[in-house]
Every structure is written in structure tokens, then in C-alpha cells.
Motif scaffolding. Sequence first.
Motif, PDB file in Angstrom:
ATOM      1  N   PHE A  65       0.708  -1.230  -0.280  1.00 28.83           N
ATOM      2  CA  PHE A  65       0.291  -0.515   0.007  1.00 28.83           C
ATOM      3  C   PHE A  65       0.573   1.108   0.315  1.00 28.83           C
ATOM      4  O   PHE A  65       1.510   1.557   0.670  1.00 28.83           O
ATOM      5  N   SER A  66       0.923   1.819  -1.767  1.00 30.34           N
ATOM      6  CA  SER A  66       2.023   3.144  -0.875  1.00 30.34           C
ATOM      7  C   SER A  66       0.938   4.606  -1.361  1.00 30.34           C
ATOM      8  O   SER A  66      -0.258   4.561  -2.264  1.00 30.34           O
ATOM      9  N   ALA A  67       0.978   5.182  -0.334  1.00 28.04           N
ATOM     10  CA  ALA A  67       0.722   7.015  -0.733  1.00 28.04           C
ATOM     11  C   ALA A  67       1.552   8.185  -1.155  1.00 28.04           C
ATOM     12  O   ALA A  67       2.396   8.439  -0.041  1.00 28.04           O
ATOM     13  N   PRO A  68       1.402   8.732  -1.947  1.00 27.30           N
ATOM     14  CA  PRO A  68       2.006  10.135  -2.240  1.00 27.30           C
ATOM     15  C   PRO A  68       2.213  10.157  -0.882  1.00 27.30           C
ATOM     16  O   PRO A  68       1.635  10.356  -0.251  1.00 27.30           O
ATOM     17  N   ILE A  69       3.172  11.703  -0.632  1.00 27.74           N
ATOM     18  CA  ILE A  69       3.263  12.063   0.437  1.00 27.74           C
ATOM     19  C   ILE A  69       2.828  13.506  -0.362  1.00 27.74           C
ATOM     20  O   ILE A  69       3.720  13.859  -1.242  1.00 27.74           O
ATOM     21  N   ARG A  70       2.165  14.830   0.670  1.00 27.02           N
ATOM     22  CA  ARG A  70       1.844  15.485   0.033  1.00 27.02           C
ATOM     23  C   ARG A  70       2.234  16.762   1.137  1.00 27.02           C
ATOM     24  O   ARG A  70       1.792  16.441   2.326  1.00 27.02           O
ATOM     25  N   ARG A  71       2.812  17.942   1.155  1.00 24.67           N
ATOM     26  CA  ARG A  71       3.447  18.597   2.181  1.00 24.67           C
ATOM     27  C   ARG A  71       2.173  19.401   2.268  1.00 24.67           C
ATOM     28  O   ARG A  71       1.281  19.850   1.109  1.00 24.67           O
ATOM     29  N   VAL A  72       2.226  19.874   3.963  1.00 24.16           N
ATOM     30  CA  VAL A  72       1.520  20.536   3.880  1.00 24.16           C
ATOM     31  C   VAL A  72       0.776  22.182   3.387  1.00 24.16           C
ATOM     32  O   VAL A  72      -0.740  22.428   3.486  1.00 24.16           O
ATOM     33  N   ASP A  73       1.446  22.656   2.777  1.00 20.87           N
ATOM     34  CA  ASP A  73       1.922  24.337   2.169  1.00 20.87           C
ATOM     35  C   ASP A  73       1.214  23.867   0.543  1.00 20.87           C
ATOM     36  O   ASP A  73       1.357  24.461  -0.166  1.00 20.87           O
ATOM     37  N   GLN A  74       0.798  22.872   0.210  1.00 22.68           N
ATOM     38  CA  GLN A  74       0.504  22.087  -1.262  1.00 22.68           C
ATOM     39  C   GLN A  74      -0.533  22.192  -1.571  1.00 22.68           C
ATOM     40  O   GLN A  74      -1.941  21.780  -0.141  1.00 22.68           O
TER      41      GLN A  74
END
Length: 269
Positions: free
Chosen positions: A260-269
Amino acid sequence: MLSIKDFSEMTHLSAQTLRYYHAEGLLVPARVDEQTGYRSYTFDQVEQVMLITVLRQAGLSVQQVRRAVAEPDVAPALLREHTAQVQRQRREQDEAIRTARDLLETQPEPSVRHVPAMTVVSRTAPVTPLGHDRQEWDAAEEILTAATADLIKVVESCGATPTGTPWRTLAPGAALAEEAPSWLVHVAIVGEATTPAALPTDVEVQEYSGGDELSITMPGRTSIAKYCTAISRLFTYPIGDAFPDVGRLRHLVREDGVEFSAPIRRVDQ
């Protein structure tokens, strides 16, 4: 005539078991005394007990054995059906043992990895979300596996080369769907991108931008429990001022388990 005590000693069946078989109509005594209720058996019934005992030891239920004894012609088919069921259960148990060993020894934990950009071919699969029980989940898995195999054939027939491990994702809004297709299957390709004109109308070609993903591999076949466990561990894994975008969670089915793989998103994105 043999008393129930003598018959019990001869057949190695307890008197309680003989009474139970009588009550179930599986082994009826040759004679039952109307006044005392004492049961008596004949030597001829020893052979019947032999068959009953063997079938019971093989795992057939009393109901199945009763039918096998009453209908000798259908007995082989009943045994074949039971054998197939036992073999299936053994395979499931063996798989469960391997999965349990892997879970206890490896203790799956999330890790950050970089996924390169790639060209991806996608298609919807006619499966509604997840499944409400193990049977529905397994049925959905069969459909998704078949849909992935079909997509790979489409890709190859159009001159493209599949690469890496295929995956599936929940379609946008799938959590609210009840009957509409809610899964997408994906295959990455290498070489020249397949031209849209060469593809069926329900197949799309997109460019996956790539980037860092947070992933975890759960051993064994997929299940709702593993799915929920994976999401929980991905959410609680510390990655600073970022979070895993589980709305775009990818399910990569491998031989040894499901990643199970999820893209990492930055809080400011």
C-alpha cells in the motif's frame, strides 16, 4: 445378536456415539427392546460401521455420511467434493500460517521511497468498494485480478511493453458508490506511448509525475483488515510537515503480499 456393550468394544465406538448415530438415522440397531430400550446389533453391521468410521475420520459430516451410506452411487461424488473442499482449506491454512509467520517475524513498517515518473495505462473495473465481508472481498479481488490481466493484454496488443508491478486504486468518489464501478487498474509502460486511437475507448493513457511515497507491505493476500491496518500505520508514521495522501492510495499486489503506497503531500501544497 450383539449387545451395545459388545458392539461398542468390537467397533471401538462408544455407547454414546452409537446412540447418537441411531438418533441421527446413521446406524440403526438391528433390534431395540420396546420395554427396556436396549439396542442390539448384528455382525453384518460391523462392515457398515467400518465405512462410517472411515468417512467420519475423513472429515465428512454425519449428514454427508448418512447420504453416502444410504446412496452408495453418490458416495464417490460426495467424497470428491469433500476432498476438494479439504484441499482448499489446507491451502488457505498454509497461506495463513505463512502470513502469520511473516507478520510475527518482520513486523511491517512504513518506509519512504521515491517513485519515478512513468506513462500509465488505466481502466475502470466493475467492482463496488471493498466488499462487506470476506466472500465479497475475495470476489472483488478475482475481478480486479482478471481486469488487470486483460489490461496487460490490451497494452501488449497495442505494441507497448508493461513494466513494474501493476496496481489498482479506488476511483474518485468510490467511497460513496454503491453500484457504479469504483476501482481503477493501472499498468506502467515503457517505450513509445500508446496512441489513444489504438486503445479501446474505456482505456486511458496518462503521465504519472512521480515523487516520494510512503509505503507499507502487508504479507499474504489482501483483506479489509490489512487494508485498514495499512492506512492506520501510514497515517501515524512521522514524516514531518507532510502527510500521506491516502485518497490516492495505490495497491500493488505482489507474490509475497500487498504493498500500500500513498503519495506524500506537504502541508503547504
